[in-house]
Scaffold this active site. Structure first.
Site, short mmCIF file in Angstrom:
data_model
loop_
_atom_site.label_atom_id
_atom_site.label_comp_id
_atom_site.label_asym_id
_atom_site.label_seq_id
_atom_site.Cartn_x
_atom_site.Cartn_y
_atom_site.Cartn_z
N GLY A 99 -47.85 3.62 97.40
CA GLY A 99 -47.29 4.48 96.35
C GLY A 99 -45.90 4.98 96.67
N CYS A 100 -45.09 4.16 97.35
CA CYS A 100 -43.77 4.65 97.77
C CYS A 100 -42.63 4.14 96.90
CB CYS A 100 -43.52 4.35 99.24
SG CYS A 100 -43.46 2.61 99.64
N LEU A 103 -53.73 -1.49 93.41
CA LEU A 103 -54.81 -0.85 94.17
C LEU A 103 -55.98 -0.41 93.28
CD1 LEU A 103 -52.65 1.28 96.64
CD2 LEU A 103 -53.71 -0.95 97.03
N GLY A 117 -51.30 7.11 93.50
CA GLY A 117 -52.24 7.86 92.68
C GLY A 117 -51.72 7.96 91.25
N SER A 143 -54.74 16.97 96.83
CA SER A 143 -54.15 17.84 95.80
C SER A 143 -54.74 19.24 95.95
CB SER A 143 -54.48 17.31 94.40
OG SER A 143 -54.24 18.31 93.42
N TYR A 198 -59.54 13.52 87.85
CA TYR A 198 -58.46 13.66 88.83
C TYR A 198 -58.86 14.62 89.95
CZ TYR A 198 -53.91 14.57 90.91
OH TYR A 198 -52.88 14.71 91.82
P1 NAD Z 1 -45.57 9.06 91.20
O1 NAD Z 1 -46.10 8.57 89.91
O2 NAD Z 1 -44.12 9.28 91.36
O3 NAD Z 1 -46.04 8.12 92.40
C1 NAD Z 1 -47.25 7.43 92.41
C2 NAD Z 1 -47.01 6.05 92.96
O4 NAD Z 1 -48.28 5.36 92.98
C3 NAD Z 1 -46.04 5.23 92.10
O5 NAD Z 1 -45.06 4.61 92.90
C4 NAD Z 1 -46.96 4.22 91.43
O6 NAD Z 1 -46.34 2.98 91.12
C5 NAD Z 1 -48.06 4.05 92.49
N1 NAD Z 1 -49.27 3.49 91.88
C6 NAD Z 1 -49.89 3.94 90.75
N2 NAD Z 1 -50.89 3.12 90.43
C7 NAD Z 1 -50.93 2.15 91.38
C8 NAD Z 1 -51.73 1.00 91.57
N3 NAD Z 1 -52.72 0.67 90.72
N4 NAD Z 1 -51.48 0.21 92.64
C9 NAD Z 1 -50.47 0.51 93.48
N5 NAD Z 1 -49.66 1.59 93.36
C10 NAD Z 1 -49.90 2.39 92.31
O7 NAD Z 1 -46.37 10.41 91.48
P2 NAD Z 1 -46.38 11.42 92.71
O8 NAD Z 1 -46.46 12.75 92.13
O9 NAD Z 1 -45.34 11.10 93.71
O10 NAD Z 1 -47.82 11.10 93.32
C11 NAD Z 1 -48.04 10.73 94.66
C12 NAD Z 1 -49.39 11.30 95.08
O11 NAD Z 1 -49.30 12.73 95.10
C13 NAD Z 1 -50.53 10.96 94.13
O12 NAD Z 1 -51.66 10.62 94.88
C14 NAD Z 1 -50.75 12.26 93.38
O13 NAD Z 1 -52.07 12.39 92.92
C15 NAD Z 1 -50.42 13.26 94.45
N6 NAD Z 1 -50.09 14.60 93.95
C16 NAD Z 1 -49.04 14.79 93.11
C17 NAD Z 1 -48.76 16.06 92.65
C18 NAD Z 1 -47.60 16.33 91.72
O14 NAD Z 1 -47.54 17.43 91.12
N7 NAD Z 1 -46.67 15.43 91.55
C19 NAD Z 1 -49.57 17.14 93.02
C20 NAD Z 1 -50.64 16.92 93.88
C21 NAD Z 1 -50.91 15.64 94.35
#
Ligand code: NAD
Length: 256
Positions: free
Chosen positions: A8-9, A42, A71, A114, A154
């Site tokens: 997810g980077c 994934l 995610g 989270s 979620y």
């Molecule tokens: P984001 O959407 O910027 O990043 C998520 C990444 O996961 C993206 O690069 C996306 O392409 C990748 N991804 C999604 N589906 C995929 C798949 N099927 N296969 C491979 N890769 C996949 O969002 P973010 O906020 O940076 O989220 C990163 C993590 O942080 C997640 O697990 C999210 O649940 C968690 N999180 C985010 C927040 C928030 O407020 N942003 C809060 C708590 C937890």
């Protein structure tokens, strides 16, 4: 310097963590849907198997770290997908990378959980979390689709992720591999924006006032992760650290 697998980077928190890990001189093998070394989906068992095999080939079976960020939000309108990516996309990769982490020097794994993971009462006893922890993806997808609302899937997927980190801590610690999680609150990323843009959910996010008066930045999560996976965090193991501007303390002050 070591080799780190980061899922997810391509964007958001994972991209900030990648930058921070590379700034420390490490090599990163990114896993995502695009713009990374290992392009894999994934959400499917085959995609996860492909991601594991390609990563293990690229690192020649040895990893210093695995950081699992991939995610999706509960707003996407496909609950089964949320269950598969958020839980099985973490648990399968943890187990797939464990042998390579055991070969690494002071290796550690870190998962993005989270601060919503504890919001639903008795989460771990719910059928969805039980199906996830039992490794039954078909059942979890069915329950998520038929019996749950998106935001609940979620939160419960993140609860299962937290439990799966803590359940591995005894065995992994004995094997010389640390495992931890961070539990962010609202962080300014495309995922949060997706929630903000969703009718009904967007207003609820805006109305939720974080004690410090702002949302977090991905770089703030990356800094904590760098500490936890690095040599100064060597005694941090089996932990879930909240990084949410005080939101969890506000909603659950007496539970810790
Ligand atoms: P984001 O959407 O910027 O990043 C998520 C990444 O996961 C993206 O690069 C996306 O392409 C990748 N991804 C999604 N589906 C995929 C798949 N099927 N296969 C491979 N890769 C996949 O969002 P973010 O906020 O940076 O989220 C990163 C993590 O942080 C997640 O697990 C999210 O649940 C968690 N999180 C985010 C927040 C928030 O407020 N942003 C809060 C708590 C937890």
């Amino acid at each position: 310097m070591g080799t780190y697998a980061i899922s997810g980077c391509a964007t958001g928190i994972g991209a900030a963590i990648r930058k921070r890990v590379e700034a420390d001189g490490h090599r990163v093998i990114g896993i995502d849907l695009r713009d990374v070394e290992v392009v894999a989906d994934l959400s499917t068992r085959e995609g996860r198997q492909f991601a594991i095999e390609e990563t293990l080939a690229a690192c020649e079976g040895r990893l210093e770290g695995a950081i699992l960020c991939a995610g999706v939000g509960g707003h996407i309108g496909n609950n089964a997908l949320v269950a598969s990516i958020n839980y099985f996309g973490v648990a399968d990769l943890l187990d797939g990378f464990f042998p390579a982490l055991q070969k690494g020097e002071k290796a550690s794994a870190l998962v993005i959980c989270s601060n919503s993971a504890q919001l639903m009462p008795d989460s771990v006893k719910t059928p969805l979390v039980q199906a996830m922890l039992a490794g039954d993806e078909e059942a979890a997808r069915k329950i998520a689709d038929e019996d749950c609302e998106g935001q609940a899937v979620y939160m419960l997927s993140k609860n299962a992720v937290g439990v799966s980190v803590r359940r591995r801590a005894t065995e992994w610690g004995a094997a010389g591999v640390r495992i931890n999680a961070v539990a962010p609150g609202p962080i300014d990323t495309p995922l949060l924006q997706g929630g903000l843009d969703t009718p009904g959910i967007g207003q609820a996010i805006r109305d939720f006032k974080v004690p410090v008066g702002r949302w977090g930045e991905p770089e703030e999560i990356a800094e904590l992760v760098a500490f936890m996976i690095g040599r100064h965090g060597g005694f941090v193991h089996g932990s879930i650290w909240y990084i949410d501007g005080g939101a969890d303390a506000m909603t659950r002050s007496d539970a810790f």
